[in-house]
Design a protein around this motif. Structure first.
Motif, mmCIF file in Angstrom:
data_model
loop_
_atom_site.group_PDB
_atom_site.id
_atom_site.type_symbol
_atom_site.label_atom_id
_atom_site.label_comp_id
_atom_site.label_asym_id
_atom_site.label_seq_id
_atom_site.Cartn_x
_atom_site.Cartn_y
_atom_site.Cartn_z
ATOM 1 N N ILE A 1 -103.946 12.998 0.985
ATOM 2 C CA ILE A 1 -104.210 12.078 2.091
ATOM 3 C C ILE A 1 -103.396 12.478 3.320
ATOM 4 O O ILE A 1 -103.921 12.590 4.436
ATOM 5 N N VAL A 2 -102.093 12.703 3.103
ATOM 6 C CA VAL A 2 -101.211 13.063 4.216
ATOM 7 C C VAL A 2 -101.647 14.381 4.854
ATOM 8 O O VAL A 2 -101.722 14.503 6.086
ATOM 9 N N ILE A 3 -101.948 15.371 4.003
ATOM 10 C CA ILE A 3 -102.357 16.687 4.517
ATOM 11 C C ILE A 3 -103.646 16.572 5.318
ATOM 12 O O ILE A 3 -103.780 17.158 6.406
ATOM 13 N N TYR B 1 -103.497 17.658 13.951
ATOM 14 C CA TYR B 1 -103.074 18.902 14.595
ATOM 15 C C TYR B 1 -104.222 19.894 14.769
ATOM 16 O O TYR B 1 -104.094 20.858 15.539
ATOM 17 N N GLY B 2 -105.341 19.664 14.069
ATOM 18 C CA GLY B 2 -106.472 20.579 14.175
ATOM 19 C C GLY B 2 -107.370 20.316 15.360
ATOM 20 O O GLY B 2 -108.251 21.126 15.662
ATOM 21 N N PRO C 1 -92.108 15.503 3.206
ATOM 22 C CA PRO C 1 -91.187 15.618 4.351
ATOM 23 C C PRO C 1 -91.318 16.952 5.090
ATOM 24 O O PRO C 1 -91.303 16.996 6.329
ATOM 25 N N VAL C 2 -91.448 18.054 4.341
ATOM 26 C CA VAL C 2 -91.581 19.376 4.972
ATOM 27 C C VAL C 2 -92.883 19.454 5.769
ATOM 28 O O VAL C 2 -92.917 20.001 6.877
ATOM 29 N N ALA C 3 -93.963 18.893 5.208
ATOM 30 C CA ALA C 3 -95.265 18.921 5.890
ATOM 31 C C ALA C 3 -95.239 18.099 7.175
ATOM 32 O O ALA C 3 -95.986 18.391 8.120
ATOM 33 N N LEU C 4 -94.406 17.080 7.236
ATOM 34 C CA LEU C 4 -94.296 16.265 8.443
ATOM 35 C C LEU C 4 -93.457 16.961 9.514
ATOM 36 O O LEU C 4 -93.678 16.753 10.711
ATOM 37 N N VAL D 1 -100.588 23.406 13.469
ATOM 38 C CA VAL D 1 -101.382 23.179 12.267
ATOM 39 C C VAL D 1 -101.006 24.148 11.142
ATOM 40 O O VAL D 1 -101.131 23.825 9.958
ATOM 41 N N TRP D 2 -100.483 25.346 11.501
ATOM 42 C CA TRP D 2 -100.109 26.316 10.467
ATOM 43 C C TRP D 2 -98.930 25.819 9.638
ATOM 44 O O TRP D 2 -98.768 26.191 8.475
ATOM 45 N N GLY D 3 -98.085 24.973 10.232
ATOM 46 C CA GLY D 3 -96.954 24.420 9.495
ATOM 47 C C GLY D 3 -97.374 23.550 8.329
ATOM 48 O O GLY D 3 -96.648 23.430 7.340
ATOM 49 N N VAL D 4 -98.566 22.931 8.420
ATOM 50 C CA VAL D 4 -99.084 22.114 7.312
ATOM 51 C C VAL D 4 -99.317 22.995 6.086
ATOM 52 O O VAL D 4 -98.979 22.621 4.950
ATOM 53 N N TYR D 5 -99.870 24.178 6.317
ATOM 54 C CA TYR D 5 -100.138 25.094 5.206
ATOM 55 C C TYR D 5 -98.844 25.715 4.667
ATOM 56 O O TYR D 5 -98.719 25.968 3.467
ATOM 57 N N MET D 6 -97.860 25.947 5.523
ATOM 58 C CA MET D 6 -96.602 26.575 5.114
ATOM 59 C C MET D 6 -95.764 25.660 4.224
ATOM 60 O O MET D 6 -94.961 26.127 3.415
ATOM 61 N N ALA D 7 -95.943 24.353 4.347
ATOM 62 C CA ALA D 7 -95.100 23.403 3.622
ATOM 63 C C ALA D 7 -95.208 23.566 2.109
ATOM 64 O O ALA D 7 -94.213 23.432 1.383
ATOM 65 N N GLU D 8 -96.390 23.850 1.610
ATOM 66 C CA GLU D 8 -96.595 24.007 0.167
ATOM 67 C C GLU D 8 -95.758 25.158 -0.378
ATOM 68 O O GLU D 8 -95.149 25.051 -1.448
ATOM 69 N N ALA D 9 -95.711 26.280 0.337
ATOM 70 C CA ALA D 9 -94.950 27.439 -0.119
ATOM 71 C C ALA D 9 -93.463 27.117 -0.215
ATOM 72 O O ALA D 9 -92.781 27.523 -1.163
#
Length: 468
Positions: free
Chosen positions: A264-266, A273-274, A412-415, A423-431
């Motif tokens: 949901i958050v993602i 951001y997109g 928290p990292v995704a926020l 928007v790329w930071g959203v994808y980086m948070a998982e790593a």
């Protein structure tokens, strides 16, 4: 029949660990992979519907949180009750094991009925809150309107299948999933394309398949082939057991709920951001989530296959055998994780193309999937440690690590990261979350195993003195 059950217990107690782990894990891994096909096949077919495929696939991605919540409740009861039953079997207390299973079955029926009503009535407001747009809501709503009607079938097929695996009947557990998946794969193109039912057809095929799987599970657990069986006299909720079941199952439950919350958050972050391409980024994450799901299935097969070995020997206070099982479990899990990670990193375009023919979505996702999954190979270690806590009945630590990766670290990292990387930071948070969680889990698990060795040595010495 007692001889057959005795042979299984003898293997759990004394069989060579690596061959036994492989024997237990392969059927469960196959079952997990096939189980993933329930939803993956839906996405593959829906993504290839002419003209509307990409929008419909994005709409289906919006439904993930609800599907995950349903799965979470089946895990709360099934993954909580099955290890407890396995430990009781190891302690030679089959009566309590049977009561635990009866309580779990009734609880699954009750919770499934409640979830059916709640999600059917409130599906559209929930889907809008989860990130649906005016374009994607109709497809998301059509799919969920049918899917939620089969909630009880999903609860029984997933939740009670854990009791088949926990008794060592992993091939039968595999058959449960394979039968349903084959039915789903056959019915999907018929309903979606031949009968022109679109996303409704995909959902209908899924619930019919789950209904057949649920029937298969119930019939097997009512038969005389199992160590413990479903009996009408045992089908009542014992609240003393419910507390223990939920305490242990809360780790698996929170893992799935976390997945729902994170999704949901993602979705909302990608939408924010997109900008005008928000739906495209959500579609990209839908594909990545699908690949993630397929990635986890072999790993879940390995850790679930190890569960009866660890649970039985925990009941027997056999530390050496638990340690050996975890050692081989780590080797197998890391090997699978690294192989799958390499395929994703080397061939992202081919992987993504399975889910969509849309060139714009393919170009975006082959980049975002590499960003998101660059550290995913580490989860081979993390999942072994986390699920070993569940197998040994440690509710507190299994709960902690059930919420850590997604809820305490990823969100928290995704926020924060999109503030610096967009928007790329959203994808980086998982790593980032994968790396941090694996390190913490390994340290805590090593500490726990040292304490367990001392505890078992003391208990076995006291038992030897009392028997002498």
């Amino acid at each position: 029949m007692k001889q057959q059950n005795g042979n299984i217990n003898e293997q759990l107690a004394n069989g060579k660990v690596l061959p036994l782990l492989i024997k237990m894990a392969i059927p469960v891994a196959i079952a997990q992979i096939v189980n993933a096909l329930y939803s993956l096949v839906d996405r593959m077919y829906i993504g290839h519907i002419p003209d509307i495929g990409t929008t419909a696939l994005t709409g289906l991605g919006i439904t993930f949180p609800i599907i995950m919540i349903i799965t979470a409740f089946s895990n709360l009861i099934g993954m909580g009750g099955a290890p407890l039953a396995s430990i009781k079997i190891g302690e030679r207390d089959e009566k309590s094991a049977q009561e635990i299973m009866g309580t779990s079955f009734t609880a699954l029926l009750a919770v499934g009925a409640v979830l059916t009503v709640v999600f059917y009535v409130f599906k559209d407001p929930l889907l809008m809150a989860f990130g649906a747009s005016e374009d994607t809501l109709p497809y998301a709503s059509e799919y969920m309107g049918v899917y939620v009607l089969g909630t009880i079938f999903v609860m029984i097929s997933l939740g009670m299948n854990s009791f088949i695996n926990a008794q060592g009947f992993t091939r039968m557990g595999m058959a449960t999933i394979v039968i349903g998946a084959i039915i789903n794969i056959v019915l999907d193109p018929i309903f979606i394309f031949t009968l022109d039912m679109g996303v409704k057809g995909a959902a209908l095929a899924t619930i019919i398949a789950q209904a057949v799987s649920a029937l298969w599970v119930v019939l097997f657990l009512c038969s005389k082939k199992t160590t413990i069986r479903i009996r009408l006299c045992q089908m009542r909720i014992r609240f003393g057991y419910i507390k223990s079941i939920c305490a242990l199952g809360v780790s698996s439950f929170t893992f799935q709920v976390n997945e729902s919350i994170v999704q949901i958050v993602i979705n909302l972050l990608l939408k924010a951001y997109g900008g005008l391409q928000g739906d495209l980024y959500i579609g990209s994450m839908t594909v990545i989530t699908s690949v993630y799901q397929l990635f986890f299935m072999p790993l879940k097969g390995i850790v679930n296959g190890a569960q009866p070995i660890i649970g039985y020997n925990f009941g027997q206070r056999n530390y050496a055998r638990i340690k050996e099982t975890v050692h081989y479990e780590r080797i197998c899990s890391m090997f699978c994780a690294v192989v799958m990670w390499a395929v994703i990193m080397l061939f992202p375009r081919q992987v993504v193309s399975v889910f969509t023919p849309d060139e714009q979505l393919i170009e975006l996702t082959q980049l975002t999937i590499r960003i998101t999954m660059c550290t995913i190979f580490m989860l081979g270690m993390q999942m072994v440690n986390q699920n070993a806590f569940i197998a040994m009945g440690n509710a507190k630590l299994s709960f902690l690590f059930g919420i850590m990766r997604k809820l305490l670290i990823l969100i928290p990292v995704a926020l924060i990261m999109p503030l610096f990387f967009g928007v790329w930071g959203v994808y980086m948070a998982e790593a980032v979350a994968n790396f941090v969680t694996t390190i913490i889990t390994y340290i805590v698990f090593s500490w726990y195993m040292r304490k367990l060795e001392v505890r078992f040595a003391k208990e076995n010495a006291e038992l030897a003195v009392s028997n002498s």
